[in-house]
Design a protein around this motif. Structure first.
Motif, PDB file in Angstrom:
ATOM      1  N   LEU A   1       0.790  -1.234   0.257  1.00 46.32           N
ATOM      2  CA  LEU A   1       0.142   0.088  -0.523  1.00 46.32           C
ATOM      3  C   LEU A   1       1.007   0.809   0.153  1.00 46.32           C
ATOM      4  O   LEU A   1       1.634   0.979   0.834  1.00 46.32           O
ATOM      5  CB  LEU A   1      -0.976  -0.024   1.482  1.00 46.32           C
ATOM      6  N   LEU A   2       0.139   1.790  -0.652  1.00 47.76           N
ATOM      7  CA  LEU A   2       1.127   3.095  -1.077  1.00 47.76           C
ATOM      8  C   LEU A   2       0.228   4.657  -1.413  1.00 47.76           C
ATOM      9  O   LEU A   2      -0.431   4.165  -1.511  1.00 47.76           O
ATOM     10  CB  LEU A   2       2.107   3.382  -2.126  1.00 47.76           C
ATOM     11  N   ALA A   3       0.004   5.542  -0.395  1.00 47.54           N
ATOM     12  CA  ALA A   3      -0.430   6.664  -0.395  1.00 47.54           C
ATOM     13  C   ALA A   3       0.428   8.384  -0.698  1.00 47.54           C
ATOM     14  O   ALA A   3       1.206   8.199   0.316  1.00 47.54           O
ATOM     15  CB  ALA A   3      -1.544   6.803  -0.102  1.00 47.54           C
ATOM     16  N   HIS A   4      -0.374   8.765  -1.677  1.00 49.77           N
ATOM     17  CA  HIS A   4       0.056  10.330  -1.549  1.00 49.77           C
ATOM     18  C   HIS A   4      -1.203  11.208  -0.337  1.00 49.77           C
ATOM     19  O   HIS A   4      -1.382  11.012  -1.073  1.00 49.77           O
ATOM     20  CB  HIS A   4       0.967  10.935  -3.082  1.00 49.77           C
ATOM     21  N   LEU A   5       0.043  11.799   0.583  1.00 46.57           N
ATOM     22  CA  LEU A   5      -0.830  13.297   0.674  1.00 46.57           C
ATOM     23  C   LEU A   5      -1.086  13.793   1.249  1.00 46.57           C
ATOM     24  O   LEU A   5       0.077  14.835   0.672  1.00 46.57           O
ATOM     25  CB  LEU A   5      -1.048  12.207   2.656  1.00 46.57           C
ATOM     26  N   THR A   6      -1.416  14.976   0.897  1.00 49.03           N
ATOM     27  CA  THR A   6      -1.939  16.031   1.282  1.00 49.03           C
ATOM     28  C   THR A   6      -2.263  16.992   2.417  1.00 49.03           C
ATOM     29  O   THR A   6      -3.767  16.712   2.590  1.00 49.03           O
ATOM     30  CB  THR A   6      -2.331  17.162  -0.262  1.00 49.03           C
ATOM     31  N   GLY A   7      -1.596  17.526   3.513  1.00 45.60           N
ATOM     32  CA  GLY A   7      -2.685  17.927   4.692  1.00 45.60           C
ATOM     33  C   GLY A   7      -3.266  16.932   5.594  1.00 45.60           C
ATOM     34  O   GLY A   7      -4.116  16.870   5.848  1.00 45.60           O
ATOM     35  N   GLY A   8      -2.914  15.696   5.500  1.00 42.19           N
ATOM     36  CA  GLY A   8      -3.707  14.404   5.978  1.00 42.19           C
ATOM     37  C   GLY A   8      -4.293  13.562   5.329  1.00 42.19           C
ATOM     38  O   GLY A   8      -4.590  12.161   6.130  1.00 42.19           O
ATOM     39  N   SER A   9      -4.946  14.393   3.973  1.00 41.42           N
ATOM     40  CA  SER A   9      -5.596  13.222   3.861  1.00 41.42           C
ATOM     41  C   SER A   9      -4.929  12.809   2.240  1.00 41.42           C
ATOM     42  O   SER A   9      -4.177  13.032   1.431  1.00 41.42           O
ATOM     43  CB  SER A   9      -6.659  14.512   3.094  1.00 41.42           C
ATOM     44  N   PRO A  10      -5.785  11.658   1.619  1.00 38.96           N
ATOM     45  CA  PRO A  10      -4.868  11.140   0.755  1.00 38.96           C
ATOM     46  C   PRO A  10      -6.111  11.560  -1.297  1.00 38.96           C
ATOM     47  O   PRO A  10      -6.823  11.805  -0.688  1.00 38.96           O
ATOM     48  CB  PRO A  10      -5.932   9.751   0.818  1.00 38.96           C
ATOM     49  N   ASP A  11      -4.398  11.707  -1.717  1.00 38.87           N
ATOM     50  CA  ASP A  11      -5.287  12.102  -2.773  1.00 38.87           C
ATOM     51  C   ASP A  11      -4.344  10.975  -4.582  1.00 38.87           C
ATOM     52  O   ASP A  11      -4.781  12.105  -5.732  1.00 38.87           O
ATOM     53  CB  ASP A  11      -4.523  13.323  -3.146  1.00 38.87           C
ATOM     54  N   LEU A  12      -3.444  10.096  -3.850  1.00 37.58           N
ATOM     55  CA  LEU A  12      -3.843   9.045  -4.342  1.00 37.58           C
ATOM     56  C   LEU A  12      -3.174   7.779  -3.690  1.00 37.58           C
ATOM     57  O   LEU A  12      -3.197   8.101  -3.124  1.00 37.58           O
ATOM     58  CB  LEU A  12      -2.567   9.324  -5.709  1.00 37.58           C
ATOM     59  N   GLY A  13      -3.821   7.119  -4.116  1.00 42.06           N
ATOM     60  CA  GLY A  13      -3.259   5.560  -3.695  1.00 42.06           C
ATOM     61  C   GLY A  13      -3.646   4.141  -4.300  1.00 42.06           C
ATOM     62  O   GLY A  13      -4.255   4.073  -5.944  1.00 42.06           O
ATOM     63  N   VAL A  14      -2.596   3.401  -4.120  1.00 40.26           N
ATOM     64  CA  VAL A  14      -2.613   2.605  -4.581  1.00 40.26           C
ATOM     65  C   VAL A  14      -1.995   0.988  -4.121  1.00 40.26           C
ATOM     66  O   VAL A  14      -1.564   1.743  -2.905  1.00 40.26           O
ATOM     67  CB  VAL A  14      -0.694   2.211  -5.107  1.00 40.26           C
ATOM     68  N   ILE A  15      -2.917   0.118  -4.634  1.00 38.33           N
ATOM     69  CA  ILE A  15      -2.737  -1.167  -3.729  1.00 38.33           C
ATOM     70  C   ILE A  15      -1.898  -2.018  -4.878  1.00 38.33           C
ATOM     71  O   ILE A  15      -2.760  -2.290  -6.055  1.00 38.33           O
ATOM     72  CB  ILE A  15      -4.734  -1.757  -3.866  1.00 38.33           C
TER      73      ILE A  15
END
Length: 259
Positions: A103-117
């Protein structure tokens, strides 16, 4: 998708490929296993995958923070940050079961705006950018669109913990849905994004367990929140609901609350 998003997704998919290759070098092999304070297992593979991904991120995104399950937080969580679960489902991994993920996510301000499973043993990679769509191995996917719980395929994750901590809710879940299955970890949520499963109730998770997943489910047109219906972020309490539609999600929240 703008140029910035495209750059992020390209790098995210490269990291998923790297993580898959490294994990599969260890899968079905002899594993050095230790147990953390909470008695969850950690293997050499977890550490090797996270170390490799961190090295990549520090090379390509030195200004971004990193939060990984095995090595903690570097950087400012309020800024731009990557969050890593190197092997989601270590118990599956160490027992030879193929339903472990990356699992990999990119967060901006603590919220996810991109995710990989990533599902290394299945050779599947789910990618989601909320507002821009989701894909499986490069092909678009979408949540099922089912709106009624009595017609839904429902997964109950962490059923043993739910039975222990919330027996009344567990009993309600055993009467819910048209089809019920028990599961663990990220894959049932990925199946919501792909339209094969309609809903998942999950429990006792950490941010690295659910933020990447939330981005993929949301990007596929589904809904994923905590049990109070609030958006998921770094501060969420680890009780989550995934659903194919807002109507189905609302039914699940009523069930969780006992309404």
């Amino acid at each position: 998708m703008n140029g910035s998003d495209l750059a992020l997704t390209t790098h995210a998919l490269r990291m998923a490929e790297m993580a898959s290759d490294t994990a599969m070098e260890f899968f079905h092999g002899r594993l050095g296993v230790a147990f953390k304070a909470d008695e969850s297992p950690v293997t050499q593979a977890d550490k090797a995958v996270e170390t490799e991904v961190r090295r990549y991120l520090k090379t390509h995104f030195p200004e971004h923070g990193i939060f990984g399950e095995e090595h903690g937080v570097e950087g400012d969580p309020a800024g731009r940050m990557w969050i890593i679960d190197p092997i989601d489902g270590t118990r599956s991994f160490l027992s030879g079961h193929p339903l472990f993920g990356f699992l990999l996510a990119h967060l901006t301000g603590g919220s996810p705006d991109l995710g990989v499973i990533g599902m290394p043993a299945l050779k599947e990679v789910f990618l989601g950018v909320p507002g821009q769509g989701a894909s499986l191995n490069g092909k678009p996917i979408k949540a099922s669109g089912h709106t009624r719980l009595d017609q839904a395929i429902l997964y109950v994750n962490e059923g043993d913990k739910l039975h222990r901590d919330h027996p009344a809710l567990f009993d309600r879940l055993m009467q819910a849905g048209q089809t019920r299955r028990f599961g663990y970890d990220c894959y049932p949520h990925a199946l919501v994004a792909a339209g094969h499963v309609d809903a998942v109730i999950d429990y006792d998770l950490e941010p690295y367990d659910f933020l990447a997943v939330a981005a993929v489910v949301t990007a596929a047109g589904g809904v994923m929140t905590d049990w109070d219906g609030k958006a998921l972020n770094l501060g969420s309490d680890g009780r989550v609901v995934s659903a194919a539609t807002p109507d189905l999600h609302a039914e699940l929240l009523d069930l969780v609350r006992g309404d």
